[in-house]
Design a protein around this motif. Sequence first.
Motif, PDB file in Angstrom:
ATOM      1  N   VAL A 190      32.860  28.962  -0.760  1.00 16.67           N
ATOM      2  CA  VAL A 190      32.071  27.739  -0.626  1.00 16.67           C
ATOM      3  C   VAL A 190      30.623  28.007  -1.036  1.00 16.67           C
ATOM      4  O   VAL A 190      30.049  27.292  -1.835  1.00 16.67           O
ATOM      5  CB  VAL A 190      32.131  27.201   0.811  1.00 16.67           C
ATOM      6  N   ILE A 191      30.046  29.077  -0.492  1.00 20.38           N
ATOM      7  CA  ILE A 191      28.658  29.433  -0.805  1.00 20.38           C
ATOM      8  C   ILE A 191      28.661  30.692  -1.655  1.00 20.38           C
ATOM      9  O   ILE A 191      29.288  31.693  -1.297  1.00 20.38           O
ATOM     10  CB  ILE A 191      27.830  29.670   0.466  1.00 20.38           C
ATOM     11  N   ALA A 192      27.961  30.647  -2.783  1.00 20.08           N
ATOM     12  CA  ALA A 192      27.809  31.823  -3.638  1.00 20.08           C
ATOM     13  C   ALA A 192      26.342  32.200  -3.680  1.00 20.08           C
ATOM     14  O   ALA A 192      25.496  31.366  -4.007  1.00 20.08           O
ATOM     15  CB  ALA A 192      28.326  31.542  -5.045  1.00 20.08           C
ATOM     16  N   THR A 193      26.033  33.448  -3.322  1.00 17.35           N
ATOM     17  CA  THR A 193      24.663  33.937  -3.520  1.00 17.35           C
ATOM     18  C   THR A 193      24.665  34.758  -4.798  1.00 17.35           C
ATOM     19  O   THR A 193      25.595  35.529  -5.052  1.00 17.35           O
ATOM     20  CB  THR A 193      24.186  34.790  -2.327  1.00 17.35           C
ATOM     21  N   THR A 194      23.635  34.586  -5.610  1.00 20.67           N
ATOM     22  CA  THR A 194      23.626  35.229  -6.920  1.00 20.67           C
ATOM     23  C   THR A 194      22.194  35.465  -7.348  1.00 20.67           C
ATOM     24  O   THR A 194      21.247  35.024  -6.686  1.00 20.67           O
ATOM     25  CB  THR A 194      24.379  34.366  -7.950  1.00 20.67           C
ATOM     26  N   SER A 195      22.047  36.155  -8.479  1.00 23.62           N
ATOM     27  CA  SER A 195      20.728  36.339  -9.057  1.00 23.62           C
ATOM     28  C   SER A 195      20.698  35.785 -10.463  1.00 23.62           C
ATOM     29  O   SER A 195      20.156  34.726 -10.711  1.00 23.62           O
ATOM     30  CB  SER A 195      20.347  37.823  -9.052  1.00 23.62           C
ATOM     31  N   GLU A 196      21.353  36.466 -11.400  1.00 19.41           N
ATOM     32  CA  GLU A 196      21.351  36.034 -12.797  1.00 19.41           C
ATOM     33  C   GLU A 196      22.723  35.617 -13.307  1.00 19.41           C
ATOM     34  O   GLU A 196      22.823  34.808 -14.216  1.00 19.41           O
ATOM     35  CB  GLU A 196      20.832  37.163 -13.704  1.00 19.41           C
ATOM     36  N   LEU A 197      23.783  36.169 -12.724  1.00 24.90           N
ATOM     37  CA  LEU A 197      25.114  36.016 -13.314  1.00 24.90           C
ATOM     38  C   LEU A 197      25.524  34.558 -13.459  1.00 24.90           C
ATOM     39  O   LEU A 197      26.201  34.178 -14.402  1.00 24.90           O
ATOM     40  CB  LEU A 197      26.154  36.763 -12.470  1.00 24.90           C
ATOM     41  N   MET A 198      25.107  33.698 -12.531  1.00 23.25           N
ATOM     42  CA  MET A 198      25.575  32.313 -12.528  1.00 23.25           C
ATOM     43  C   MET A 198      24.556  31.333 -13.102  1.00 23.25           C
ATOM     44  O   MET A 198      24.696  30.125 -12.966  1.00 23.25           O
ATOM     45  CB  MET A 198      25.965  31.901 -11.106  1.00 23.25           C
ATOM     46  N   THR A 199      23.516  31.862 -13.782  1.00 24.47           N
ATOM     47  CA  THR A 199      22.515  30.952 -14.327  1.00 24.47           C
ATOM     48  C   THR A 199      23.030  30.192 -15.536  1.00 24.47           C
ATOM     49  O   THR A 199      22.524  29.120 -15.872  1.00 24.47           O
ATOM     50  CB  THR A 199      21.238  31.707 -14.748  1.00 24.47           C
ATOM     51  N   THR A 200      24.042  30.717 -16.215  1.00 22.94           N
ATOM     52  CA  THR A 200      24.505  30.064 -17.444  1.00 22.94           C
ATOM     53  C   THR A 200      26.002  30.259 -17.605  1.00 22.94           C
ATOM     54  O   THR A 200      26.577  31.227 -17.099  1.00 22.94           O
ATOM     55  CB  THR A 200      23.760  30.634 -18.670  1.00 22.94           C
ATOM     56  N   GLY A 201      26.651  29.318 -18.288  1.00 24.96           N
ATOM     57  CA  GLY A 201      28.062  29.468 -18.620  1.00 24.96           C
ATOM     58  C   GLY A 201      29.003  29.304 -17.451  1.00 24.96           C
ATOM     59  O   GLY A 201      30.172  29.659 -17.546  1.00 24.96           O
ATOM     60  N   VAL A 202      28.524  28.773 -16.322  1.00 27.76           N
ATOM     61  CA  VAL A 202      29.382  28.589 -15.145  1.00 27.76           C
ATOM     62  C   VAL A 202      29.637  27.101 -14.976  1.00 27.76           C
ATOM     63  O   VAL A 202      28.741  26.335 -14.638  1.00 27.76           O
ATOM     64  CB  VAL A 202      28.725  29.177 -13.876  1.00 27.76           C
ATOM     65  N   ASP A 203      30.865  26.689 -15.228  1.00 33.32           N
ATOM     66  CA  ASP A 203      31.216  25.264 -15.219  1.00 33.32           C
ATOM     67  C   ASP A 203      31.560  24.834 -13.796  1.00 33.32           C
ATOM     68  O   ASP A 203      32.705  24.582 -13.458  1.00 33.32           O
ATOM     69  CB  ASP A 203      32.409  25.050 -16.166  1.00 33.32           C
ATOM     70  N   ALA A 204      30.512  24.750 -12.960  1.00 36.54           N
ATOM     71  CA  ALA A 204      30.714  24.447 -11.538  1.00 36.54           C
ATOM     72  C   ALA A 204      30.743  22.933 -11.330  1.00 36.54           C
ATOM     73  O   ALA A 204      29.753  22.320 -10.935  1.00 36.54           O
ATOM     74  CB  ALA A 204      29.619  25.095 -10.704  1.00 36.54           C
ATOM     75  N   GLN A 205      31.909  22.333 -11.558  1.00 40.88           N
ATOM     76  CA  GLN A 205      32.027  20.873 -11.542  1.00 40.88           C
ATOM     77  C   GLN A 205      31.715  20.249 -10.197  1.00 40.88           C
ATOM     78  O   GLN A 205      31.270  19.104 -10.122  1.00 40.88           O
ATOM     79  CB  GLN A 205      33.447  20.468 -11.941  1.00 40.88           C
ATOM     80  N   THR A 206      31.988  20.970  -9.114  1.00 42.24           N
ATOM     81  CA  THR A 206      31.826  20.361  -7.789  1.00 42.24           C
ATOM     82  C   THR A 206      30.666  20.958  -6.999  1.00 42.24           C
ATOM     83  O   THR A 206      30.589  20.766  -5.790  1.00 42.24           O
ATOM     84  CB  THR A 206      33.130  20.495  -6.979  1.00 42.24           C
TER      85      THR A 206
END
Length: 792
Positions: free
Chosen positions: A480-496
């Motif tokens: 439900v909750i994702a903590t991240t730094s750089e990996l999810m800044t681009t190319g992540v199709d998080a529709q919801t």
Amino acid sequence: MSKKLFSERDICTKFITPALESAGWDKIKQFREEVSFTDGRIIVRGKLSTRGKKKRADYILYYKPNIPIGIIEVKENNHEVGAGMQQGLEYADVLQLPFVFSTNGDRFLFHDKTNPNTIENEIELDNFPSPEILWEKYLQFKGLANEQSKQIVEQDYFFDGSGRAPRYYQQNAINLTLEAIAKGQNRILLVMATGTGKTYTAFQIVHRLWKSRTKKRILFLADRNSLIDQTKRGDFKHFRDKMTIVQKRQVDKSYEIYLAIYQGLTGNEEEKNIFKQFSPDFFDLIIIDECHRGSAKEDSAWREVLTYFKSATQIGLTATPKETDTVSNSEYFGDPIYTYSLKQGIDDGFLAPYQVIRVSMDLDVEGWRPEKEKKDKDGNLVEDRIYNRKDFDRNLVIDERTQTVARKVTEFLKNTSRFNKTIVFCRDIDHAERMRSALANLNSDLVLQNHKYVMRITGDNDEGKRELDNFIDPEQTYPVIATTSELMTTGVDAQTCKLIVLDTEIGSMTKFKQIIGRGTRVNEEFGKLYFTIIDFRNATDNFADPTFDGDPVRIKVIDEDTPADDHFEEEDSNPEDDKPAVVPSVKEGQKDYTKPSPFDEKKTKPEKIYINGVDVTILNTRELYFDKNGKPITLSLKDYTKDLLSEKYESLDQFLYLWKNSDRKEAIVKELEDQGIMVNELLESVNKECDLFDIICHVAFDQKPLTRKERVNNVKKRNYFAKYGEQARNVLTALVDKYADEGLDTLESMEVLKLNPISDFGSPVEIVKTFGGKKQYLDALKELENEIYSLA
């Protein structure tokens, strides 16, 4: 029956459609009626959301199903023949159409952008131009009259039978790209906001060029394995056995569609560059996804791939074209041939709007200075200086600050839904891990049910990366909750994704746009229509920057003496977290693709100081408001509203006249919202016990506002209901009490007759009969409304 009595639909059916068919237009393939080409802007009201009005054309004309060329706007016969022209021209600009027709059923007014000598003239119904006539004019206008060009632009789209077809802006991007290629342009840039379907657009471009045999061997380039895998499994899957991923040293040259990551093609040593196993003229077409990244730099190893295949047509795709004093997309590709911005996407309803909550902590605003002899968690003395927001989690880690952020995020989720997908952007991997732990402790009840409730998804963590697909899959509850730094800044199709948390400094506009793009996708099936940004670092100041949603301006300084810099700007990428995509392992003696390229070399980072025992206080939490153009409002909400109202209403008398003579007051409310006045927010900030009437009178004209209950009590004191029979009097009393509790929109709806206590007086039909019929009931209701506001 007189033509002037016909409805607009009757005019279409009896006159316009027959005229088109007589001119040779195929009803199945060459024209469509009542075409909605936008979804309608999503309007957020607190925790509720609704759709605004869609843009709809009466007719769109197509030479082929993939080539729209004209639009017809129809009005009733009591209008002039040109009454629909301005609306038609507005829609034609959006849809990139050269031919516009307006009609009232008597004749057509024809606006022809291809004819500068006579741009408008009237034509009779039986003289409508044929598809062939308009198509030849179109080709001449576009400079595409030769056979080779026609072969390219007339190639059909790919249709898989699912009913999916390109949206209007995708169609614009595809057709403009094919037209540019048909005219010999070999460097093309498309700028499309995150979530608008760049890969699907690229697929349709590739398919049409490949199917027409204009381009026979095609390379799709990206910089992450996840993007390549997503492309192969998604939009490009229809190429099937014609497609391969380049991932081994010895390449197979028998395929036609190649997918590759830069890191799989380049290396540190000249002889290890896989891409040179292909001849320089092997590829006819190269698509560069996220071209704002490595290939934007003139001296990067990634640009070398594009230079090697310089004879190929190259199309750059990006949501965030990079234009700095050292990096330029447009210098290489040229200016964008088509731009579809975040603002356009939100206005059209294809992208989710956002609301922003800014949280200020005392440490961040005032800075923090250690008390005398303050020691860190290892027992070392902390340097005596003032630490500010930029130091926190970079040089100095304060446990209580992390806890405060996690507590605020948890509080927000508990007030909305604890299962809303959330991304928390942190300073680095260490910060992301500490934030994960803090959130896990504050949500221990859900973590005990499933430990994947909150996860760290960063480049160094295999467990987290394995869960990335589950996070972006709407069908999967966890994580439900994702903590991240750089990996999810681009190319992540998080529709919801419904919540984005910013607890990191963002110095790059490119990175900021990419992060905001994680929330812009719409998924109505799963209730995702808007998202919230909680900002702890004032990163949303970027919304006020004119470059946030504007066209890129080329600013690179060409200076041959400038030393090469193989690194990204620090704020644009954290190499420790944003490692290059890794290709499967290779045999001994072959290149080790897991080795970072020189442009991903780690930078020396300052050592962190870890402390605790610091009091952290939230100074204020405020919602940031945006005007109708998506720009943050710098005035107070009341002052901003007063400015807008003074433009609309010259005086209090004018407003009172319009209010009193409006059949439905809710229509005025809707009109004000369309003008950018945030009705609900205004009610909250002034007095939510009032209705909009009093708020407008107070804000715009300095009148004392009355609450709804005060207005109702005034009506009752005047014994207004005495002229009605007992049953009607009881109904009106119940209605006016309902207004006091719930407001004007409830009062004006016929549905109110089904609600308690009004429904106690009978069915809606029986209640209406009490007044002598529906007209009499509506008259009584309007009179009641006038009585409510009579003291004004």
